[in-house]
Each structure stands twice: as C-alpha cells, then as structure tokens.
Design an enzyme around this catalytic site. Structure first.
Site, PDB file in Angstrom:
ATOM      1  N   TYR A 149      17.376  56.698  47.987  1.00  0.00           N
ATOM      2  CA  TYR A 149      18.497  57.618  47.800  1.00  0.00           C
ATOM      3  C   TYR A 149      19.280  57.307  46.524  1.00  0.00           C
ATOM      4  O   TYR A 149      19.598  58.211  45.747  1.00  0.00           O
ATOM      5  CB  TYR A 149      19.416  57.528  49.017  1.00  0.00           C
ATOM      6  CG  TYR A 149      20.590  58.480  49.008  1.00  0.00           C
ATOM      7  CD1 TYR A 149      20.438  59.801  49.398  1.00  0.00           C
ATOM      8  CD2 TYR A 149      21.862  58.039  48.636  1.00  0.00           C
ATOM      9  CE1 TYR A 149      21.527  60.668  49.408  1.00  0.00           C
ATOM     10  CE2 TYR A 149      22.944  58.886  48.647  1.00  0.00           C
ATOM     11  CZ  TYR A 149      22.773  60.203  49.032  1.00  0.00           C
ATOM     12  OH  TYR A 149      23.862  61.057  49.037  1.00  0.00           O
ATOM     13  N   LYS A 153      19.607  59.859  43.350  1.00  0.00           N
ATOM     14  CA  LYS A 153      20.887  60.408  42.925  1.00  0.00           C
ATOM     15  C   LYS A 153      21.228  60.006  41.487  1.00  0.00           C
ATOM     16  O   LYS A 153      21.869  60.771  40.756  1.00  0.00           O
ATOM     17  CB  LYS A 153      21.994  59.973  43.883  1.00  0.00           C
ATOM     18  CG  LYS A 153      21.879  60.605  45.270  1.00  0.00           C
ATOM     19  CD  LYS A 153      21.935  62.124  45.200  1.00  0.00           C
ATOM     20  CE  LYS A 153      22.031  62.750  46.577  1.00  0.00           C
ATOM     21  NZ  LYS A 153      22.125  64.233  46.536  1.00  0.00           N
TER      22      LYS A 153
END
Length: 243
Positions: A149, A153
């Site tokens: 993640y 991002k």
C-alpha cells in the site's frame, strides 16, 4: 467553490472518502457520476444526489476505457475526475505478505489510478481543460509496515507530478490529496477487529484526533475548483498533523 453544471466522475464514490467527495461536489452544483464496483451502494447514493452510477473495476483497462467513452457519450465532457477507488492492506512483514496480495493492492491503487487518469485525462487534454484529483495517503510519504500500500500510494503521488507536467500545457491540472487516518467504514472495520487502535492513531497527530472524510472532500473540492486554477502537481496532506 462552484461547479455549476460541470460533470464530475468519482471512482470509489459509493462509500468513505469517495462518497464524501461526491456529496461535496454535488452540493456545489456538479453533476456527479459515481463509478464503483459496489453497484447497489453507488446507485443508492447517486439517486440521493441526482447523479448517475456506473459499475467499474478500475483494475480492468478495457472496462475503464469503455466507461470513459460511455460516460462522455451519454452525459457530455467530464470536467472533474476524482480517483478515490482503492484497497487497503493488512500489516504484514514481507515474509508473510503473499505476492498475490501485493499485486492486487498495486493493481488497484496505482495501476487503476493510472488507467483512469489516462482514459479521462486524454479526453480533457484534447479539449484543453479539466481537473484531476488523485487520492494517495500519508503512507506514501514515510516508512511503515504497509509494503504494498505504501509504495503504491507513493507511486500515485509521483504519477500526479508526472501527469501535471505532461498535461499542464494542454490545460489539465492534476493534483493529489494524501489523507491521514480517516474515519471511514474501512477504518472502522480495522478498529472493530482490533487491527487498528483509534486512540493510538489519534494520539499520533498534532490535533489529537482522526481525520473526517468531509475534510478530505473539502480539499478535493478546492483543488478541483477554479479557486485552485494556478495549482497543479502538488500533493496536499490532510492528516490533522500526523506527519
């Protein structure tokens, strides 16, 4: 902040930050299209906002291109794109994080964001106007135990800068909002299962609380609006002072 009559597409708009963003834009005059895998939830919210719901898996490149073409054919040119669709990740060390889970997170959070930017952004660039706001995360701005993640991002933040430079000369602005720990159904689930601790997350911010989805929506709305006409390529953390 006015979007009178402008068409705005919000991916992942059926819940959480995306839903807050859709409400914010609709409340200021935008015609909103909610694109989400959760079709029933998208239709329910769209009916409340006088908008339209579209079923979409942003990880499917053919589906994204088809949706972009169909939306513009049915409703007209898209002026605002908010890329809020995304998935979270369990906090696991690399030796326990299956590559299949890593691939899934990156497929949606980074690849999916790029696909939507490419499909809608190229049409904006052809017309010489448009605004895109991508949702990243503070997890992409510092180290943490989110090994899929976080990098995904971080990639979204970099993508915003690249596309801002690419399409700026053609009238398209691309910006990013990086939320901190935000009160959403996904976060609430983590708290209820004991995966996350609300008190700890609040304590680790300057304002001593979690972020509200409406606060993210306000930042998104500002960057998408004409009030931010001179702003492109920025990443705006909305994190109640977590960083």
């Amino acid at each position: 902040m006015k979007f009178d009559g402008k068409l705005a597409v919000v991916t992942g708009g059926a819940s959480g930050i995306g839903a807050a963003g859709a409400r914010f834009l609709a409340g200021r005059g935008a015609r909103v299209v909610i694109a989400d895998r959760s079709v029933q939830a998208a239709e329910t919210l769209a009916s409340q906002l006088g908008g339209k719901a579209v079923a979409l898996d942003i990880g499917d490149d053919a589906a994204v291109e088809t949706a972009a073409a169909a939306i513009e054919a049915d409703l007209g040119p898209v002026s605002v794109l908010v890329n809020s669709a995304g998935v979270l990740q369990r906090t696991l060390p690399p030796d326990q994080l299956a590559i299949s889970e890593w691939d899934f997170v990156v497929r949606i959070d980074l690849r999916g964001t790029y696909l939507c930017c490419a499909a809608f952004g190229k049409r904006m660039a052809e017309r010489g106007r448009g605004a895109i706001v991508n949702i990243a995360s503070v997890a992409g701005m510092r180290s943490g135990p989110l090994h899929a993640y976080g990098p995904a991002k971080a990639g979204v933040i970099s993508l915003g800068e690249c596309l801002a430079a690419e399409w700026g000369p053609r009238g398209v602005r691309v910006n990013t909002v990086s939320p901190g720990f935000t009160q959403t159904p996904a976060l609430d689930k983590g708290i209820s299962t004991g995966t996350l601790a609300a008190a700890t997350m609040a304590k680790n911010s300057a304002l001593g609380r979690l972020v509200r989805a409406e606060e993210i929506a306000a930042a998104v709305g500002y960057l998408a609006s004409d009030l931010a006409s001179g702003i492109t390529g920025v990443n705006m953390p909305v994190d109640v002072g977590y960083l």
